[in-house]
Write a protein that holds these residues in place. Structure first.
Motif, PDB file in Angstrom:
ATOM      1  N   UNK A   1       0.854  -1.184   0.000  1.00 16.51           N
ATOM      2  CA  UNK A   1       0.000   0.000   0.000  1.00 16.51           C
ATOM      3  C   UNK A   1       0.892   1.237   0.000  1.00 16.51           C
ATOM      4  N   UNK A   2       0.393   2.328  -0.546  1.00 21.96           N
ATOM      5  CA  UNK A   2       1.166   3.564  -0.545  1.00 21.96           C
ATOM      6  C   UNK A   2       1.216   4.141   0.866  1.00 21.96           C
ATOM      7  N   UNK A   3       2.417   4.400   1.406  1.00 20.35           N
ATOM      8  CA  UNK A   3       2.501   4.949   2.769  1.00 20.35           C
ATOM      9  C   UNK A   3       1.889   6.333   2.879  1.00 20.35           C
ATOM     10  N   UNK A   4       1.718   7.044   1.769  1.00 19.85           N
ATOM     11  CA  UNK A   4       1.072   8.350   1.817  1.00 19.85           C
ATOM     12  C   UNK A   4      -0.376   8.247   2.288  1.00 19.85           C
ATOM     13  N   UNK A   5      -0.989   7.093   2.028  1.00 20.08           N
ATOM     14  CA  UNK A   5      -2.388   6.914   2.427  1.00 20.08           C
ATOM     15  C   UNK A   5      -2.555   6.975   3.935  1.00 20.08           C
ATOM     16  N   UNK A   6      -1.529   6.581   4.668  1.00 19.65           N
ATOM     17  CA  UNK A   6      -1.609   6.540   6.127  1.00 19.65           C
ATOM     18  C   UNK A   6      -0.921   7.734   6.800  1.00 19.65           C
ATOM     19  N   UNK A   7      -0.453   8.695   5.990  1.00 23.36           N
ATOM     20  CA  UNK A   7       0.250   9.851   6.548  1.00 23.36           C
ATOM     21  C   UNK A   7      -0.760  10.929   6.940  1.00 23.36           C
ATOM     22  N   UNK A   8      -0.748  11.309   8.194  1.00 25.40           N
ATOM     23  CA  UNK A   8      -1.646  12.348   8.695  1.00 25.40           C
ATOM     24  C   UNK A   8      -0.849  13.607   9.022  1.00 25.40           C
ATOM     25  N   UNK A   9      -1.455  14.783   8.905  1.00 23.43           N
ATOM     26  CA  UNK A   9      -0.752  16.026   9.252  1.00 23.43           C
ATOM     27  C   UNK A   9      -0.323  16.032  10.713  1.00 23.43           C
ATOM     28  N   UNK A  10       0.849  16.552  10.967  1.00 21.93           N
ATOM     29  CA  UNK A  10       1.356  16.657  12.341  1.00 21.93           C
ATOM     30  C   UNK A  10       1.570  18.109  12.745  1.00 21.93           C
ATOM     31  N   UNK A  11       1.255  19.051  11.857  1.00 23.31           N
ATOM     32  CA  UNK A  11       1.368  20.479  12.157  1.00 23.31           C
ATOM     33  C   UNK A  11       0.340  21.225  11.326  1.00 23.31           C
ATOM     34  N   UNK A  12      -0.043  22.397  11.789  1.00 22.44           N
ATOM     35  CA  UNK A  12      -1.006  23.220  11.068  1.00 22.44           C
ATOM     36  C   UNK A  12      -0.291  24.362  10.367  1.00 22.44           C
ATOM     37  N   UNK A  13      -1.021  25.052   9.497  1.00 29.99           N
ATOM     38  CA  UNK A  13      -0.464  26.216   8.821  1.00 29.99           C
ATOM     39  C   UNK A  13      -0.097  27.291   9.838  1.00 29.99           C
ATOM     40  N   UNK A  14      -0.923  27.465  10.861  1.00 26.77           N
ATOM     41  CA  UNK A  14      -0.616  28.442  11.904  1.00 26.77           C
ATOM     42  C   UNK A  14       0.669  28.078  12.637  1.00 26.77           C
TER      43      UNK A  14
END
Length: 324
Positions: free
Chosen positions: A203-216
């Protein structure tokens, strides 16, 4: 769901910069195997408010790195596949006539995002490539005489194939100069490639990558990096490095004043990532090749002798004395 780090950054300490950056780095390295230096430089460029050019042969993870960095920050991300028939308006947007209102209205293009991923940027014509000049330098877009600002943070992450490959156009010098740094991915080690087969094969690891920081979060990180101190001697050393490229016999085009500014900005970001509130000459030495190398043009004689600008920069760094 993004993990907010507002409390950490609010402490205004340089340790918070490294802490949040380490979370982003870990997220990217969960996708990119065995390329810690490339990931670290990508983070440095982001905190320096710059743009990143990733150059290498196809299939070594250029686009994957760009997407992973974009996805690790919970901001707007747009991707453009550059092709020979791509038009400038396909990037910046276009004014279209609205029949109901009986007036023209602006339809924003993909450049109106926090992170713009330009895939294989040198497969488009120089005219289309030049559509990015204004937005990369001034963080704005002008269409039909009207200027539209881009929301910060704004970063272009572009990939390109080596110019010797079929169907590519060399980037204009003015556009290369707007990229803070250029990196090459290189082939993975056998162990990293084996791990890639185990992980990416299902599976593509990008599918399980979640954001860890916001734009702010990124805005606060950038503001902290701006406060990193640069001593007069370090500034002079940066000027000496750039001037050496302008006077080198193997180069017909040296680095611009913009290169000096971006070298200092990248030095601030690198210092903050190491939890320092001041820039060292070591920071500039470590960044000299990725920040300066792509801006330089070798002479015809140097090309015959296969002398690459990166080699010239490495020699300059090794020979130039540190003043102050």
């Amino acid at each position: 769901m993004a993990v907010s780090t507002h409390g950490e950054i609010g402490q205004q300490g340089y340790g918070s910069v490294a802490g949040v950056a380490n979370k982003i780095r870990a997220a990217i390295e969960s996708v990119i195997e065995g390329k810690p230096e490339a990931v670290r430089l990508a983070l440095t460029v982001m905190l320096a408010e710059g743009h990143l050019l990733i150059e290498d042969v196809p299939g070594v993870g250029k686009t994957m790195l760009a997407k992973a960095l974009a996805k690790s920050v919970d901001g707007s991300v747009r991707r453009v596949q550059f092709t020979p028939d791509l038009l400038p308006s396909d990037i910046t947007g276009v004014s279209a006539y609205n029949q109901e209102r009986r007036e023209f209205e602006f339809m924003p293009g993909p450049v109106f995002a926090n992170i713009l991923v330009g895939d294989e940027i040198n497969r488009a014509s120089p005219k289309t490539q030049s559509a990015l000049l204004e937005c990369m330098e001034e963080r704005q877009v002008t269409v039909d005489g009207t200027t539209y600002p881009l929301e910060p943070p704004f970063m272009v992450i572009a990939t390109q194939n080596p110019i010797e490959m079929e169907g590519t156009y060399p980037l204009p010098e003015a556009q290369r100069d707007r990229f803070t740094a250029r990196i090459s991915m290189g082939y993975p080690s056998p162990q990293s490639e084996l791990e890639m087969l185990d992980v990416h094969g299902r599976v593509s690891p990008l599918d399980n990558l979640s954001p860890v920081a916001t734009v702010a979060d990124v805005r606060r990180l950038v503001e902290t990096v701006r406060q990193v101190h640069v001593a007069a001697g370090v500034k002079q050393y940066a000027i000496d490095l750039v001037n050496a490229t302008r006077n080198h016999p193997d180069l017909r085009l040296g680095a611009s004043p913009r290169a000096t500014l971006q070298l200092i900005r990248a030095g601030r970001a690198r210092a903050a990532l190491e939890e320092r509130e001041y820039v060292l000459p070591d920071d500039l030495q470590a960044l000299a090749v990725p920040v300066l190398g792509h801006r330089l043009l070798p002479t015809a004689e140097a090309q015959v002798e296969r002398r690459r600008p990166e080699q010239v920069v490495t020699e300059i760094v090794s020979r130039l004395p540190v003043r102050g």
